[in-house]
Design a protein around this motif. Sequence first.
Motif, PDB file in Angstrom:
ATOM      1  N   VAL A  44      36.126  39.091  35.766  1.00 36.94           N
ATOM      2  CA  VAL A  44      35.771  40.307  35.042  1.00 36.94           C
ATOM      3  C   VAL A  44      35.436  39.947  33.598  1.00 36.94           C
ATOM      4  N   PRO A  45      34.139  39.716  33.291  1.00 38.83           N
ATOM      5  CA  PRO A  45      33.744  39.410  31.913  1.00 38.83           C
ATOM      6  C   PRO A  45      34.024  40.606  31.000  1.00 38.83           C
ATOM      7  N   VAL A  51      26.971  41.062  31.836  1.00 41.29           N
ATOM      8  CA  VAL A  51      27.414  40.142  32.880  1.00 41.29           C
ATOM      9  C   VAL A  51      28.299  40.920  33.861  1.00 41.29           C
ATOM     10  N   GLU A  52      27.872  40.976  35.122  1.00 40.28           N
ATOM     11  CA  GLU A  52      28.593  41.757  36.129  1.00 40.28           C
ATOM     12  C   GLU A  52      29.868  41.073  36.594  1.00 40.28           C
ATOM     13  N   PRO A  53      30.881  41.861  36.927  1.00 38.67           N
ATOM     14  CA  PRO A  53      32.058  41.293  37.587  1.00 38.67           C
ATOM     15  C   PRO A  53      31.656  40.731  38.955  1.00 38.67           C
ATOM     16  N   THR A  54      32.332  39.676  39.373  1.00 38.43           N
ATOM     17  CA  THR A  54      32.038  39.044  40.660  1.00 38.43           C
ATOM     18  C   THR A  54      33.343  38.643  41.346  1.00 38.43           C
ATOM     19  N   VAL A  77      41.346  44.292  41.092  1.00 37.48           N
ATOM     20  CA  VAL A  77      40.101  43.917  40.395  1.00 37.48           C
ATOM     21  C   VAL A  77      39.489  45.158  39.746  1.00 37.48           C
ATOM     22  N   ALA A  78      39.452  46.276  40.473  1.00 37.63           N
ATOM     23  CA  ALA A  78      38.891  47.522  39.927  1.00 37.63           C
ATOM     24  C   ALA A  78      39.688  47.999  38.710  1.00 37.63           C
ATOM     25  N   GLU A  79      41.013  47.879  38.762  1.00 37.51           N
ATOM     26  CA  GLU A  79      41.845  48.246  37.610  1.00 37.51           C
ATOM     27  C   GLU A  79      41.520  47.377  36.396  1.00 37.51           C
ATOM     28  N   GLU A  80      41.305  46.081  36.636  1.00 37.89           N
ATOM     29  CA  GLU A  80      40.977  45.174  35.527  1.00 37.89           C
ATOM     30  C   GLU A  80      39.600  45.495  34.950  1.00 37.89           C
ATOM     31  N   ILE A  81      38.656  45.847  35.822  1.00 39.26           N
ATOM     32  CA  ILE A  81      37.327  46.245  35.332  1.00 39.26           C
ATOM     33  C   ILE A  81      37.455  47.484  34.455  1.00 39.26           C
ATOM     34  N   ALA A  82      38.201  48.480  34.910  1.00 38.33           N
ATOM     35  CA  ALA A  82      38.368  49.705  34.133  1.00 38.33           C
ATOM     36  C   ALA A  82      39.056  49.440  32.788  1.00 38.33           C
ATOM     37  N   ARG A  83      40.027  48.527  32.797  1.00 36.49           N
ATOM     38  CA  ARG A  83      40.754  48.213  31.560  1.00 36.49           C
ATOM     39  C   ARG A  83      39.925  47.363  30.594  1.00 36.49           C
ATOM     40  N   SER A  84      39.187  46.411  31.113  1.00 40.26           N
ATOM     41  CA  SER A  84      38.473  45.443  30.275  1.00 40.26           C
ATOM     42  C   SER A  84      37.070  45.882  29.866  1.00 40.26           C
TER      43      SER A  84
END
Length: 87
Positions: A44-45, A51-54, A77-84
């Motif tokens: 998760v960049p 840069v997309e998460p992968t 992973v979705a939680e980290e995307i929302a947080r970051s």
Amino acid sequence: MAYEEREHAGRFYGVQFTYALPEDAWFVELTDITSGRMIMTGVVPDEDPSVEPTVRLHAPEEYRVPHEIMVWFMAKVAEEIARSRPA
């Protein structure tokens, strides 16, 4: 660094959260604790929103991840995307 574990059908799985400076990204790593094998990493960049998460798979041969564990991992992973990567 944070860490969570879950048991499924007698096997234990772990999710670890770490920051990788060279990639400016959070890594969400899924491990089969029972075998000690790294299964996959959600990347998760957080510095460059273009840069997309992968997800990176680490199994060179077939490896079966139970559905319940995959759903749990992808939710992390979705939680980290929302947080970051706030909207």
